[in-house]
Scaffold this motif. Structure first.
Motif, mmCIF file in Angstrom:
data_model
loop_
_atom_site.group_PDB
_atom_site.id
_atom_site.type_symbol
_atom_site.label_atom_id
_atom_site.label_comp_id
_atom_site.label_asym_id
_atom_site.label_seq_id
_atom_site.Cartn_x
_atom_site.Cartn_y
_atom_site.Cartn_z
ATOM 1 N N ILE A 24 63.735 26.682 -100.802
ATOM 2 C CA ILE A 24 63.479 26.525 -99.428
ATOM 3 C C ILE A 24 64.257 25.432 -98.824
ATOM 4 N N ARG A 25 64.386 24.238 -99.538
ATOM 5 C CA ARG A 25 65.401 23.319 -98.828
ATOM 6 C C ARG A 25 66.821 23.799 -98.935
ATOM 7 N N GLU A 26 67.356 24.715 -99.738
ATOM 8 C CA GLU A 26 68.641 24.993 -99.855
ATOM 9 C C GLU A 26 68.860 26.214 -98.656
ATOM 10 N N LEU A 32 71.546 25.063 -91.276
ATOM 11 C CA LEU A 32 72.074 24.238 -90.708
ATOM 12 C C LEU A 32 73.348 24.223 -90.759
ATOM 13 N N ASP A 33 74.167 24.333 -91.787
ATOM 14 C CA ASP A 33 75.522 24.430 -91.753
ATOM 15 C C ASP A 33 75.851 25.751 -91.111
ATOM 16 N N ALA A 34 75.326 26.558 -91.231
ATOM 17 C CA ALA A 34 75.800 27.917 -90.508
ATOM 18 C C ALA A 34 75.791 27.517 -88.861
ATOM 19 N N TYR A 35 74.670 27.142 -88.399
ATOM 20 C CA TYR A 35 74.861 26.774 -86.947
ATOM 21 C C TYR A 35 75.909 25.706 -86.468
ATOM 22 N N ALA A 36 75.947 24.687 -87.727
ATOM 23 C CA ALA A 36 77.089 23.587 -87.186
ATOM 24 C C ALA A 36 78.674 24.486 -87.114
ATOM 25 N N ALA A 43 73.077 31.797 -89.278
ATOM 26 C CA ALA A 43 72.135 30.825 -89.434
ATOM 27 C C ALA A 43 70.741 31.637 -89.412
ATOM 28 N N GLU A 44 70.436 32.558 -88.447
ATOM 29 C CA GLU A 44 69.183 33.268 -88.167
ATOM 30 C C GLU A 44 68.913 33.867 -89.479
#
Length: 89
Positions: A24-26, A32-36, A43-44
């Motif tokens: 879940i954390r990963e 977040l990395d994909a959004y960045a 990200a979706e």
């Protein structure tokens, strides 16, 4: 990221809650990395995977989390526990 259109339930052979929490954390970090990186579609997809993983938590795990955080049981946890009890007879 390419994946099947229908996510499979996340099942562990030993029902290891710690491994599920790690996933879940990963998935959240990957989102977040994909959004960045500006990749909203990826990200979706990571968010969808995270939702499936969160939904895979056992009733006992959710109850333990609620107790640890000082929260009352949520309606959905209570309903899930009732369904499990009914299924067991």
């Amino acid at each position: 990221m390419q994946r099947d259109p229908i996510p499979l339930p996340i099942v562990f052979m030993d029902d290891d809650a710690a491994e599920l929490e790690f996933l879940i954390r990963e998935y959240g970090e990957n989102m977040l990395d994909a959004y960045a990186q500006g990749d909203r579609k990826a990200a979706e997809q990571w968010l969808d995977l995270q939702r499936v993983a969160v939904g895979s938590r056992s009733v006992a795990t959710v109850q333990a989390m609620e107790t640890r955080l000082g929260l009352g049981p949520c309606q959905f946890t209570v309903m899930a526990a009732q369904k499990v009890a009914e299924a067991r007879g």
